[in-house]
Structure formats: C-alpha cells, structure tokens
Design an enzyme around this catalytic site. Structure first.
Site, short mmCIF file in Angstrom:
data_model
loop_
_atom_site.label_atom_id
_atom_site.label_comp_id
_atom_site.label_asym_id
_atom_site.label_seq_id
_atom_site.Cartn_x
_atom_site.Cartn_y
_atom_site.Cartn_z
N ASP A 6 0.83 -1.21 0.00
CA ASP A 6 0.00 0.00 0.00
C ASP A 6 0.87 1.26 0.00
O ASP A 6 0.50 2.27 -0.62
CB ASP A 6 -0.92 0.00 1.22
CG ASP A 6 -2.06 -1.00 1.10
OD1 ASP A 6 -2.28 -1.50 -0.02
OD2 ASP A 6 -2.73 -1.28 2.12
N GLU B 59 -3.53 -2.47 -8.64
CA GLU B 59 -2.34 -1.72 -9.07
C GLU B 59 -2.54 -1.12 -10.47
O GLU B 59 -1.58 -0.77 -11.14
CB GLU B 59 -1.10 -2.62 -9.07
CG GLU B 59 -1.13 -3.78 -10.04
CD GLU B 59 -1.75 -5.04 -9.46
OE1 GLU B 59 -1.48 -6.13 -9.99
OE2 GLU B 59 -2.51 -4.94 -8.47
#
Length: 308
Positions: A199, A225
């Site tokens: 993250d 992503e």
C-alpha cells in the site's frame, strides 16, 4: 423585526439581537458591523423616536459585548449564555431607563429575557447541526469519487469524467487519449514485503502521478495496481510521448518501505489509445487501451504499447 411584538407606547420587542450574535460567532467583525448597521437603519425606517435611539445603544452595546465575550471565554455554551444574558440585562435597563417606556410590563421584560436566551441557544444548536451536516455531506460527496488509499479519482469518478469527455467531444471534435498503467509484478511486492508495504508503494506511485499530472489530465486508480490517465485534446503521438515520460519517471524513482529502511524500484506497463487516431468508436477507448496494456505486459513489461 417585521414580526415585532407591540410592548407599549412606541415600543416594540423582537429577537433581532440573535442574528447579530450568530454573525459574531460564525463570521468576522466586518460582517457583524454590517449586520448591526442594517438593524439600526431598519429600526429608524420603522419609526424615529426615543426607542429607536435606545435601539442604537442596545445594538452597539450588544455588539461590543458579543465581540469581547466571544474572544475571552473558551467554553462555547457558557460564552453564548453570558452574551445573551448581558444583552438581555442591557435591554431591560434601557427599557426602564427611557422615559416613555416606564409603563412597560416588567413580567414582559423577564419573559423576553428568557425567550431571548433560550432562542439564542436553540439557534446556535441548529446552526451547528446544519454546518456539521453540510461538512459531512461534502465529505461523503468527496469520498464517493476519491480512492481512499491514494487520494486519486476512483473508478466511479473516472466513468463520470469519461462520460463528460464524450459529451465535450461531440461539441469540440477534439481527440481524447487514454493511458492505462499497471505496475509490473506487483504481486511479488505484496508477497515479499506484505500488503501494508505494498500500500505504501501504491501511495508513493500515486504521489508521483499527481506530481507530474498535466492540466488536461485526469488521473484515476481503477483498482488494485491499475491506474489510468485520461487526456483531453491529445493526439496519439503526443499520448505516446507522454506515456514514455511517465514510464521513465517511474523507472527512475525509488520507493521506501520497511520504515524507510529499504528502497526498491518498480516498473510500469502502459497501454495507450486515442480517439479518433487509433480507436474509431469512442466507447471502445478503455477496452482498446486495456488490450494495448495486456500486450505490453505480455512482452515483458516496462514498456508502452499503442493500440493498433
């Protein structure tokens, strides 16, 4: 003031002091000065007599009290109670002191003081509630279109912006380009360092995209992503150059993880298409950019592919 109560010879009572208090509490001294002036002027329009001059004293004294007490007292509700209480006492004193109002009912003054204090407290409570409701509404409105991790537009906002771009294109006939970006082998980052560190990488990645975002670009996180950049009025060749510059910036950046004790590098694959240079159906823009992205990743990643 229009709904004032007739309280005696040439005398009217209302709660005009409450709006003045609210302006002092929620605005600044300039707004409070304008409000006090309007109340005074309006009272003279209603009638010019001893009571209208008494009103000038009452409003000016109340304004001064409100300004002083609001800056001196920290407890908000005690401050409001004191402001209204002193203002009510000032009104009672002036009502008894002005000669033509000596016949005014004392019980009426007491009732007015009680109603003024309670009304002021209720007004502040309601206004605080409305302000909190507005702040929550704006926060929820922002959250509805913002990705919580990166602060970028989310997929819902991307769809909204894309639909607006399509409407705009019908009028301006300008090119619209889409870049879809996907971090190469990001699963390895999560598997090796954990999802919390992953993250952090996504957040830093988003900061980089925001720092190089152009004036005609909308950057979104479309999930996981995968990110996208929608570019207005951009040809396919310009979009290709822009995508290459983004790819190089990511390639040359470093990402700190593990409490900033370790630095890693990542790369990104980018699929690009433009309406109407390479995609002839505007509704197929995202799908075609996604196909170009798939080809870029299949070829090893860290490269830009155009849809053909």
């Amino acid at each position: 003031m229009y709904f004032s109560i007739d309280a005696g010879v040439n005398s009217i009572i209302d709660l005009r002091v409450i709006p003045l208090m609210l302006v002092v509490l929620y605005s600044n001294w300039i707004s409070a000065s304008v409000t006090a002036s309007l109340i005074i002027i309006t009272r003279f329009i209603i009638g010019v007599n001893a009571q209208s001059y008494s009103n000038v004293i009452f409003i000016l004294v109340s304004w001064a009290i409100f300004q002083y007490v609001s800056k001196r007292m920290k407890n908000r509700w005690i401050c409001i109670f004191v402001m209204l209480g002193i203002s009510a006492l000032t009104n009672a004193f002036l009502s008894i002191w002005i000669p033509s109002t000596t016949s005014i009912n004392i019980s009426l003054l007491i009732n007015y003081s009680i109603i003024s204090i309670l009304g002021g407290l209720i007004a502040v409570y309601i206004l605080d509630y409305l302000i909190r409701s507005e702040e929550l509404f704006l926060q929820h409105k922002n959250d509805a279109f913002t990705d919580p991790l990166t602060g970028l537009s989310n997929v819902r906002n991307f769809d909204r912006v894309f639909n607006e771009a399509k409407k705009r294109q019908l009028k301006s006939n300008e090119n619209i380009s889409i870049m879809i970006l996907d971090i190469d082998r990001f699963k390895q980052v999560n598997d090796t360092y954990g999802h919390l560190e992953g993250d952090k990488v996504l957040s830093k990645f988003a900061l980089i995209l925001k720092s190089i975002q152009g004036p005609n670009e909308i950057v979104s996180r479309n999930g996981g992503e995968e990110f996208s950049i929608l570019i207005h009025n951009c040809t396919l060749e310009e979009a290709k150059e822009r995508a290459e510059s983004v790819r190089k910036v990511i390639e040359n950046s470093y990402f700190l993880i593990n409490n900033d004790t370790k630095s890693i590098h990542i790369s990104v694959s980018i699929g690009v298409t433009t309406y109407s240079d390479s995609t002839k159906e505007i509704d197929s823009l995202y799908e075609h950019a996604d196909q170009a992205l798939y080809a870029a990743k299949k070829s090893g990643g860290n490269r830009v592919y155009l849809y053909s």
